[in-house]
Design a protein around this motif. Structure first.
Motif, PDB file in Angstrom:
ATOM      1  N   SER A 115       0.805  -1.240   0.000  1.00  0.00           N
ATOM      2  CA  SER A 115       0.000   0.000   0.000  1.00  0.00           C
ATOM      3  C   SER A 115       0.831   1.279   0.000  1.00  0.00           C
ATOM      4  O   SER A 115       0.380   2.316   0.494  1.00  0.00           O
ATOM      5  N   TYR A 116       2.027   1.222  -0.602  1.00  0.00           N
ATOM      6  CA  TYR A 116       2.899   2.403  -0.551  1.00  0.00           C
ATOM      7  C   TYR A 116       2.218   3.672  -1.040  1.00  0.00           C
ATOM      8  O   TYR A 116       2.466   4.762  -0.524  1.00  0.00           O
ATOM      9  N   ALA A 117       1.362   3.514  -2.054  1.00  0.00           N
ATOM     10  CA  ALA A 117       0.786   4.703  -2.695  1.00  0.00           C
ATOM     11  C   ALA A 117      -0.155   5.465  -1.765  1.00  0.00           C
ATOM     12  O   ALA A 117      -0.479   6.627  -2.024  1.00  0.00           O
ATOM     13  N   TYR A 118      -0.578   4.831  -0.688  1.00  0.00           N
ATOM     14  CA  TYR A 118      -1.585   5.416   0.200  1.00  0.00           C
ATOM     15  C   TYR A 118      -0.976   6.053   1.445  1.00  0.00           C
ATOM     16  O   TYR A 118      -1.694   6.666   2.221  1.00  0.00           O
ATOM     17  N   LEU A 119       0.326   5.861   1.623  1.00  0.00           N
ATOM     18  CA  LEU A 119       0.952   6.270   2.887  1.00  0.00           C
ATOM     19  C   LEU A 119       1.685   7.596   2.728  1.00  0.00           C
ATOM     20  O   LEU A 119       2.164   7.930   1.652  1.00  0.00           O
ATOM     21  N   THR A 120       1.784   8.330   3.829  1.00  0.00           N
ATOM     22  CA  THR A 120       2.534   9.581   3.806  1.00  0.00           C
ATOM     23  C   THR A 120       4.029   9.281   3.807  1.00  0.00           C
ATOM     24  O   THR A 120       4.468   8.165   4.131  1.00  0.00           O
ATOM     25  N   THR A 121       4.780  10.307   3.466  1.00  0.00           N
ATOM     26  CA  THR A 121       6.243  10.206   3.475  1.00  0.00           C
ATOM     27  C   THR A 121       6.738   9.749   4.846  1.00  0.00           C
ATOM     28  O   THR A 121       7.637   8.905   4.949  1.00  0.00           O
ATOM     29  N   LYS A 122       6.127  10.280   5.862  1.00  0.00           N
ATOM     30  CA  LYS A 122       6.534   9.956   7.230  1.00  0.00           C
ATOM     31  C   LYS A 122       6.205   8.487   7.564  1.00  0.00           C
ATOM     32  O   LYS A 122       7.019   7.769   8.142  1.00  0.00           O
ATOM     33  N   GLU A 123       4.988   8.067   7.200  1.00  0.00           N
ATOM     34  CA  GLU A 123       4.614   6.671   7.442  1.00  0.00           C
ATOM     35  C   GLU A 123       5.547   5.731   6.688  1.00  0.00           C
ATOM     36  O   GLU A 123       5.935   4.671   7.205  1.00  0.00           O
TER      37      GLU A 123
END
Lengths: 300, 300
Positions: free
Chosen positions: B49-57
């Motif tokens: 799910s990389y596309a859904y996560l923030t830079t920080k996450e």
């Protein structure tokens, strides 16, 4: 029917320079649209590169748009891949003073109709602002059906549906718009996008035009819109046909965005390059073609 | 040839709960993969799910993956819509101790081949880590050509290409892989994805399998990979055919993600729901079908 979801809604670029929103260029674009008398401004549409900007950048752009739009209503695009990010954007847009929200079902993993319905349900439940359903399969790769339009349009808070281009044939376009009209409540307006088919769409019963060129070249977009609204269907079509070389460039160069950015740069409305990487601007040769069309049509 | 870009690379889910990364569940998934002996772990792939996560996450997930992977090399997905965000993710992945980067050309506006080449050029120039080219047209809607594979693979730092599923016919698959092999340098590995065609792909000359089920059900993925690596082509195919009911569920339920998330939830590896909204999990009835297949195949 006249509302803030009818007539010409102009979609400005959000120029970026050195990977930073060019606030000054953006403010000038907004002031130009307000001065031209467009019916509404939709900031952070696809043309406004919403998908590429951070939540913070988007909040700032929303504030800039409202601050510089004078009395013109401003709608703000709040789409994002994750529902919680959409809700954050919606809150920021409301705080900025937006009149309405524009929401496209962005996708990475393909979404089901139920996913998209629940997205619109969550957003309309969380905001007081009216919402425009943004159907843009060329960028979202999500295909609405008329049945889904109908389900979503019944949600309280849905104000309009931005549909993709309509068929070229006027009668086919009328039937296309009528079929959507038949499944949505009367108070929900239908707005056409796909600039090349805007005149046909307005003549076929669309109450609004969500316009890419309206954001950068508002005058010809106003001419088409006002002609159609006054029942001068042939004049609307004639003005659209006059712009055919522009529509041809959109088709030839893979969409409207790079062409409109090149026009804005040519007219001194944005510094070059103005698009977020990895989207590169047009090549030198392509820009020359664009410049020739701008000059030919007297758009400068 | 053996390298950290050969063999089985397992793609774990990134479970979310209450819209927050479930660090504990993620760490357990990683530990499970390391214990099984997969050849590498790719965190923050599409399945992650990389596309859904923030830079920080994403930075946090990268750190967690490396911390819990023991000696297993960890690759980290760094794709994003905007080049500058990709570079930020790459820096964070490197700081976390990643062994390699996985980069898909995410799109909102359609990208040209030159846009994508320049993206890979910018990233390989900015990082010391080897990069896996991630070709996943089902989510990115970008179509690579063999010519573009060739151009990108020449960039210093490119280590591997993750290709979509290969043709079912073994001879057609061999020709497909050979045609890619012919245009890329020898040191760049080819890894198949599309779990249903992994056995065929490995038998056809792919050096790696970038595997969705490997992230949640590593044992059968290991069996297929080791059989193919040992030249036991028929055994690899037989094990893949045994899993056909699972591949059927992927096809029936619109891809692998929702099915694998349901399996992880069923096995107690993630709390339900574990996917980022607007992606809803499978329905009750669909979950029952998944559970039946898991039991039938002894995957629990």
């Amino acid at each position: 029917m006249t509302s803030i979801f009818t007539g010409l809604s102009a979609f400005p670029l959000t120029p970026l320079h050195d990977d930073t929103v060019d606030a000054r260029a953006f403010a000038r674009l907004i002031e130009r649209l307000a001065a031209t008398g467009v019916d509404s401004i939709t900031a952070l549409g696809s043309t406004g590169s919403y998908a590429y900007l951070t939540t913070k950048e988007r909040a700032r752009v929303a504030r800039l748009a409202v601050e510089h739009a004078d009395d013109t209503p401003v709608h703000v695009g709040v789409g994002a891949l994750r529902t919680s990010h959409v809700l954050t954007n919606a809150e920021a847009a409301q705080a900025a003073g937006a009149a309405g929200l524009l929401l496209a079902p962005m996708t990475y993993q393909p979404l089901t109709h139920d996913d998209v319905f629940e997205l619109f349900r969550a957003v309309t439940a969380a905001t007081d602002l009216p919402v425009i359903v943004y159907d843009n399969p060329g960028t979202t790769h999500f295909e609405f059906s008329n049945e889904l339009y109908g389900r979503i349009a019944e949600l309280p808070g849905i104000a309009s549906i931005k549909i993709p281009g309509v068929p070229n044939d006027p009668e086919a376009a009328r039937q296309h718009v009528a079929a959507i009209r038949a499944v949505i409540p009367e108070h929900v307006t239908i707005g056409v996008s796909g600039d090349a088919s805007a005149a046909t769409g307005l003549n076929a019963g669309c109450e609004a035009w969500y316009s890419v060129i309206g954001g950068t070249l508002p005058a010809p977009a106003m001419a088409i819109t006002r002609a159609a609204q006054a029942g001068r269907a042939a004049d609307a079509v004639a003005e659209s046909q006059r712009l055919a070389p522009l529509w041809d460039l959109f088709a030839q160069f893979g969409g409207s965005l790079r062409v409109v950015a090149a026009i804005a740069e040519q007219l001194g409305l944005a510094r070059r390059p103005s698009l977020p990487l990895p989207i590169q601007g047009l090549s030198h040769q392509q820009r020359e073609q664009v410049a020739a069309v701008v000059n030919l049509l007297g758009l400068g």
